[in-house]
Scaffold this motif. Structure first.
Motif, short mmCIF file in Angstrom:
data_model
loop_
_atom_site.label_atom_id
_atom_site.label_comp_id
_atom_site.label_asym_id
_atom_site.label_seq_id
_atom_site.Cartn_x
_atom_site.Cartn_y
_atom_site.Cartn_z
N TRP A 51 0.86 -1.18 0.00
CA TRP A 51 0.00 0.00 0.00
C TRP A 51 0.90 1.23 0.00
CZ3 TRP A 51 -1.11 4.02 3.59
CH2 TRP A 51 -2.17 4.85 3.20
N ASN A 52 0.99 1.87 -1.15
CA ASN A 52 1.82 3.07 -1.31
C ASN A 52 3.27 2.82 -0.89
OD1 ASN A 52 -0.46 4.38 -2.21
ND2 ASN A 52 -0.82 5.52 -0.30
N GLY A 53 3.76 1.64 -1.22
CA GLY A 53 5.10 1.26 -0.78
C GLY A 53 6.11 1.19 -1.90
N LYS A 54 6.00 2.05 -2.87
CA LYS A 54 6.91 2.02 -4.01
C LYS A 54 8.37 2.07 -3.58
CE LYS A 54 8.40 4.92 -7.89
NZ LYS A 54 8.12 6.18 -8.64
N ALA A 55 8.68 2.90 -2.61
CA ALA A 55 10.08 3.04 -2.19
C ALA A 55 10.64 1.73 -1.66
CB ALA A 55 10.19 4.14 -1.13
N TYR A 56 9.84 1.01 -0.87
CA TYR A 56 10.30 -0.27 -0.35
C TYR A 56 10.40 -1.33 -1.45
CZ TYR A 56 9.89 1.41 4.46
OH TYR A 56 10.05 2.10 5.63
N LEU A 57 9.46 -1.32 -2.36
CA LEU A 57 9.53 -2.27 -3.49
C LEU A 57 10.80 -2.03 -4.28
CD1 LEU A 57 5.81 -2.13 -4.66
CD2 LEU A 57 6.90 -3.98 -3.39
N ASN A 58 11.12 -0.78 -4.51
CA ASN A 58 12.33 -0.44 -5.25
C ASN A 58 13.58 -0.88 -4.49
OD1 ASN A 58 13.86 0.89 -7.35
ND2 ASN A 58 14.25 2.54 -5.88
N GLN A 59 13.52 -0.77 -3.17
CA GLN A 59 14.69 -1.08 -2.35
C GLN A 59 14.91 -2.57 -2.15
OE1 GLN A 59 14.57 0.91 1.44
NE2 GLN A 59 16.60 0.20 2.08
N PHE A 60 13.83 -3.35 -2.00
CA PHE A 60 13.99 -4.73 -1.54
C PHE A 60 13.54 -5.81 -2.52
CE2 PHE A 60 13.35 -2.40 2.60
CZ PHE A 60 14.67 -2.50 3.02
N LEU A 61 12.76 -5.47 -3.52
CA LEU A 61 12.20 -6.51 -4.38
C LEU A 61 13.26 -7.24 -5.19
CD1 LEU A 61 9.61 -7.92 -5.12
CD2 LEU A 61 9.15 -6.14 -6.81
N SER A 62 14.29 -6.54 -5.62
CA SER A 62 15.36 -7.20 -6.39
C SER A 62 16.01 -8.32 -5.59
CB SER A 62 16.43 -6.17 -6.81
OG SER A 62 15.90 -5.22 -7.69
N GLY A 63 16.22 -8.10 -4.30
CA GLY A 63 16.80 -9.13 -3.45
C GLY A 63 15.88 -10.33 -3.29
N ILE A 64 14.58 -10.08 -3.21
CA ILE A 64 13.62 -11.17 -3.09
C ILE A 64 13.63 -12.02 -4.36
CG2 ILE A 64 11.16 -11.71 -2.80
CD1 ILE A 64 11.01 -9.02 -1.20
N LEU A 65 13.79 -11.37 -5.49
CA LEU A 65 13.84 -12.09 -6.76
C LEU A 65 15.10 -12.96 -6.88
CD1 LEU A 65 12.53 -9.29 -9.13
CD2 LEU A 65 11.39 -11.45 -8.63
N ARG A 66 16.09 -12.70 -6.06
CA ARG A 66 17.31 -13.53 -6.07
C ARG A 66 17.23 -14.67 -5.05
NH1 ARG A 66 19.66 -8.28 -6.64
NH2 ARG A 66 20.10 -8.16 -4.40
N SER A 67 16.08 -14.90 -4.50
CA SER A 67 15.91 -15.99 -3.53
C SER A 67 16.27 -17.33 -4.15
CB SER A 67 14.46 -16.03 -3.03
OG SER A 67 14.11 -14.83 -2.39
N GLU A 68 16.98 -18.15 -3.40
CA GLU A 68 17.44 -19.45 -3.89
C GLU A 68 16.41 -20.52 -3.55
OE1 GLU A 68 21.22 -19.87 -1.99
OE2 GLU A 68 22.23 -18.42 -3.32
N TYR A 69 15.45 -20.67 -4.45
CA TYR A 69 14.41 -21.69 -4.29
C TYR A 69 13.85 -21.95 -5.67
CZ TYR A 69 10.78 -24.44 -2.01
OH TYR A 69 9.98 -25.49 -1.59
N ASP A 70 13.71 -23.24 -6.03
CA ASP A 70 13.45 -23.56 -7.44
C ASP A 70 11.98 -23.77 -7.79
OD1 ASP A 70 12.90 -26.00 -6.32
OD2 ASP A 70 14.62 -27.05 -7.18
N ASN A 71 11.08 -23.55 -6.85
CA ASN A 71 9.66 -23.72 -7.17
C ASN A 71 8.91 -22.55 -6.54
OD1 ASN A 71 7.24 -24.75 -8.07
ND2 ASN A 71 7.25 -26.56 -6.76
N LEU A 72 9.19 -21.36 -7.06
CA LEU A 72 8.84 -20.13 -6.38
C LEU A 72 8.14 -19.16 -7.31
CD1 LEU A 72 9.27 -18.39 -3.74
CD2 LEU A 72 11.38 -17.58 -4.81
N GLN A 73 7.12 -18.50 -6.78
CA GLN A 73 6.52 -17.37 -7.47
C GLN A 73 6.51 -16.17 -6.53
OE1 GLN A 73 2.21 -17.77 -8.24
NE2 GLN A 73 2.21 -19.66 -7.02
N ILE A 74 6.74 -15.01 -7.11
CA ILE A 74 6.75 -13.76 -6.35
C ILE A 74 5.53 -12.95 -6.77
CG2 ILE A 74 8.05 -11.71 -5.70
CD1 ILE A 74 9.51 -14.30 -5.03
N ILE A 75 4.74 -12.56 -5.79
CA ILE A 75 3.48 -11.87 -6.05
C ILE A 75 3.43 -10.61 -5.20
CG2 ILE A 75 0.96 -12.02 -5.88
CD1 ILE A 75 1.34 -15.11 -6.14
N VAL A 76 3.00 -9.52 -5.81
CA VAL A 76 2.68 -8.32 -5.06
C VAL A 76 1.17 -8.13 -5.10
CG1 VAL A 76 2.87 -5.80 -4.90
CG2 VAL A 76 4.90 -7.18 -5.42
#
Length: 337
Positions: free
Chosen positions: A12-37
């Motif tokens: 909710w109005n968290g663009k700054a946090y998405l910009n800061q942390f989402l790239s790291g979440i996308l680098r998560s080491e797990y092979d059966n994963l989906q990322i959803i906002v």
């Protein structure tokens, strides 16, 4: 193949946090994963920002801001996975933060939910307010954490490095089996925000499930990213919601006894806010109690058939944490007996 996992970030109005942390979440080491906002009707440009900069992230949009609890319920109705991870937008993760927790939960069919070690983003050797090393309740259902008693935050020196059953797992990084989520009915949307994960864990424990803490994975939480700690609305939600979840989950006679004492303790807090020049917080406590009393009938209808005896639950401290901290001057979880 590993069980399927959906990391779901409610925004909710968290663009700054998405910009800061989402790239790291996308680098998560797990092979059966989906990322959803899941977007809770943000009024900033969060959605267009995601579409432009993170095209691999699935976006599920709510038509209005349903709060933390209702927002997640709406989003997770449209998610299919073996495990859900409810992750705050202001959390930084390390690459291998998922697999250790999933391995722990896969080891026991009775484990419904779990959390990793949660530390403070601004000081990564210090436990963070919202979860630390697992959540507990005291004799009057006052919540606290291993590694954090009130405003005392311990440094992580390995003192909480054992897997342990706790009472509640933090909503900042909340792992849950999707079948257990559905069996328990998800979060209580009437709570809006704060203590909704405690309520869910309590309902799961009344269904004979376990809630676990996994020290082999850790995340770093900014904290207070959406609603600041020193906020009368947060105070209102905490005082109201704590009473509501007691009414919902305690056996009837026990609920009356503990809620009566808890309201007296809250009255002491009311006087403290008044005498320290915080009238808005005094009014927040009053409003919280009033709305709890107004909702007694509605809350009573949410009570399940079975409420286990409170003292039987793992993760209950059988004394008052308020007395221990303020009167006995106990500042660390390890000093509790």
């Amino acid at each position: 193949m590993n069980p399927s996992v959906a990391v779901v970030i409610l925004n909710w109005n968290g663009k700054a946090y998405l910009n800061q942390f989402l790239s790291g979440i996308l680098r998560s080491e797990y092979d059966n994963l989906q990322i959803i906002v899941g977007d809770n009707a943000s009024t900033d440009d969060s959605v267009s920002f995601l579409q432009e900069n993170f095209p691999t992230v699935k976006i599920i949009q709510n038509d209005q801001n349903y709060g933390f609890a209702g927002g997640y319920n709406k989003v997770l109705e449209r998610v299919e996975a073996d495990y859900f991870i409810l992750l705050n937008s202001d959390v930084e993760v390390i690459p291998n933060w998922i697999k250790p927790v999933i391995n722990l939960m896969e080891s026991d069919a009775q484990i419904a939910a779990a959390q990793p070690k949660i530390k403070w983003h601004l000081n990564k050797n210090q436990f963070e307010y919202a979860g630390a090393a697992g959540g507990y309740l005291d004799i009057y259902a006052f919540p606290f954490c291993r590694g954090r008693l009130f405003n005392v935050y311990e440094h992580d020196n390995g003192q909480y490095n054992e897997q342990k059953e706790v009472f509640w797992a933090s909503g900042a990084a909340f792992f849950i089996k999707s079948k257990c989520w559905r069996e328990a009915g998800g979060l209580d949307a009437d709570l809006f925000a704060h203590m909704e994960e405690i309520d869910l864990c309590w309902r799961l424990k009344n269904l004979n499930y376990k809630i676990m803490y996994c020290p082999d994975a850790e995340v770093y939480h900014v904290g207070g990213g959406t609603l600041q700690t020193e906020n009368p609305f947060k105070t209102y939600l905490n005082f109201r919601n704590n009473l509501i979840i007691m009414q919902k989950n305690l056996p009837a006679g026990d609920a009356i006894f503990r809620i009566t004492i808890r309201m007296f303790i809250d009255f002491i807090a009311w006087w403290h806010f008044l005498l320290t020049g915080k009238p808005k917080f005094t009014m927040a406590v009053t409003k919280g109690h009033w709305h709890f009393l107004k909702s007694l009938s509605k809350t009573n209808k949410k009570r399940k058939v079975v409420q286990k005896t409170y003292s039987e639950h793992t993760g209950v401290y059988h004394y008052s944490i308020v007395w221990a901290f303020f009167i006995k001057k106990i500042k660390y979880f390890s000093q509790l007996t």
